[in-house]
Motif scaffolding. Structure first.
Motif, PDB file in Angstrom:
ATOM      1  N   SER A  50     -14.151  -4.456  -1.498  1.00  0.00           N
ATOM      2  CA  SER A  50     -12.823  -5.054  -1.641  1.00  0.00           C
ATOM      3  C   SER A  50     -12.754  -6.052  -2.792  1.00  0.00           C
ATOM      4  O   SER A  50     -11.661  -6.490  -3.159  1.00  0.00           O
ATOM      5  N   CYS A 102       0.826  -1.212   0.000  1.00  0.00           N
ATOM      6  CA  CYS A 102       0.000   0.000   0.000  1.00  0.00           C
ATOM      7  C   CYS A 102       0.859   1.260   0.000  1.00  0.00           C
ATOM      8  O   CYS A 102       0.510   2.258  -0.650  1.00  0.00           O
ATOM      9  N   TRP A 104      -8.823  -2.682   0.304  1.00  0.00           N
ATOM     10  CA  TRP A 104      -8.541  -4.089   0.560  1.00  0.00           C
ATOM     11  C   TRP A 104      -9.301  -4.624   1.764  1.00  0.00           C
ATOM     12  O   TRP A 104      -9.414  -5.856   1.918  1.00  0.00           O
ATOM     13  N   PRO A 134      -9.567  -2.379  -5.175  1.00  0.00           N
ATOM     14  CA  PRO A 134      -8.108  -2.422  -5.359  1.00  0.00           C
ATOM     15  C   PRO A 134      -7.699  -2.653  -6.815  1.00  0.00           C
ATOM     16  O   PRO A 134      -6.694  -2.102  -7.279  1.00  0.00           O
ATOM     17  N   TRP A 172      -8.716   4.953  -0.805  1.00  0.00           N
ATOM     18  CA  TRP A 172      -9.029   3.575  -1.176  1.00  0.00           C
ATOM     19  C   TRP A 172      -7.789   2.770  -1.504  1.00  0.00           C
ATOM     20  O   TRP A 172      -7.890   1.556  -1.704  1.00  0.00           O
TER      21      TRP A 172
END
Length: 277
Positions: A184, A148, A178, A188, A173
């Protein structure tokens, strides 16, 4: 005597021109109309790949040339090469432990069945399979944090490099996508897709969809195996190696595709920006 009809004077059918100048006056001069001033043409706006330092060219053949004199708004971003290396290393370690976890799952079936036959709880059973599962959990957390952080810096650079390429999801986000249920399943994927489009360009490659499909399958299969090993599902322990086998195939295939995406995006940034650790 009769002299005949009187002569009728002729009437002229031509009327005098009301706009004609009086006799002896000089003709009026007309001033030519001044053509309207044309506004200077606006400089061309970049459509993709908006910035490249001197001596660098956009890495993608589909990116248009950078307009002369254009500069990014604010300081130029940096390529997160150090985070990319860490993300790749953690992904490889994840795949390696998953393969060993599959081998250990076969040996855990007998202790699990014995505990159930004795009326005990699977939570009281400790096997190498359980120890590997305990080792994999902190590795997954570390891989999540590093990935991330890498994706966050890549997204910041993508917004500066290609401001006209839309980022469908906001910066928050990158992290929450995630973890938030339901969204989710696709948020992503959209974040990674848009970052890649802004950095590399071109059409969305098929491997991006395969990577996300592997992630979803691996996540589901791993959860099913974990539920069975913890006694949270009414399944026979013999199903654990089946779920772990499916998870291993998905994790290894998805991990290889993820490594390729990380290297592709980071390489695109490194070709246009100064790399930093």
């Amino acid at each position: 005597c009769w002299r005949g009809p009187a002569a009728v004077p002729e009437v002229s059918m031509t009327q005098p021109d009301p706009f004609a100048p009086p006799s002896g006056a000089a003709p009026r001069e007309t001033t030519p109309a001044t053509p309207p001033a044309t506004a200077p043409a606006a400089p061309p706006q970049p459509r993709f790949g908006a910035y490249a330092p001197p001596g660098h060219t956009p890495p993608s053949a589909g990116a248009p040339p950078v307009p002369a004199g254009w500069a990014p708004p604010g300081p130029a971003p940096a390529a997160p090469t150090g985070l990319a290396t860490a993300a790749v290393a953690l992904a490889v370690a994840w795949c390696a432990i998953q393969v060993v976890l599959l081998a250990a799952s076969f040996q855990a079936v007998a202790p699990y069945e014995a505990a159930l036959a004795a009326g005990g709880s699977l939570l009281e059973v400790s096997t190498p399979y359980d120890e590997l599962g305990n080792l994999l959990l902190p590795l997954q957390v570390a891989a999540f944090v590093v990935a991330c952080l890498w994706l966050q810096q890549c997204r910041r650079a993508a917004v500066v490099l290609s401001p006209t390429v839309r980022q469908v999801r906001g910066p928050v986000w990158v992290w929450l996508g995630w973890a938030v249920p339901v969204v989710s399943l696709w948020f992503p994927f959209q974040v990674v897709r848009d970052v890649r489009a802004a950095v590399v360009g071109g059409r969305t490659p098929g491997r991006l969809g395969w990577w996300w499909a592997c992630w979803l399958v691996g996540l589901w299969a791993s959860n099913q195996a974990a539920f069975s090993s913890l006694g949270l599902a009414s399944r026979d322990p013999e199903t654990i190696p089946v779920f772990e086998g499916l998870a291993t195939v998905a994790v290894v295939a998805g991990g290889l595709l993820w490594v390729g995406l990380v290297r592709e995006i980071t390489g695109g940034l490194r070709a246009r920006l100064a790399p930093v650790a």
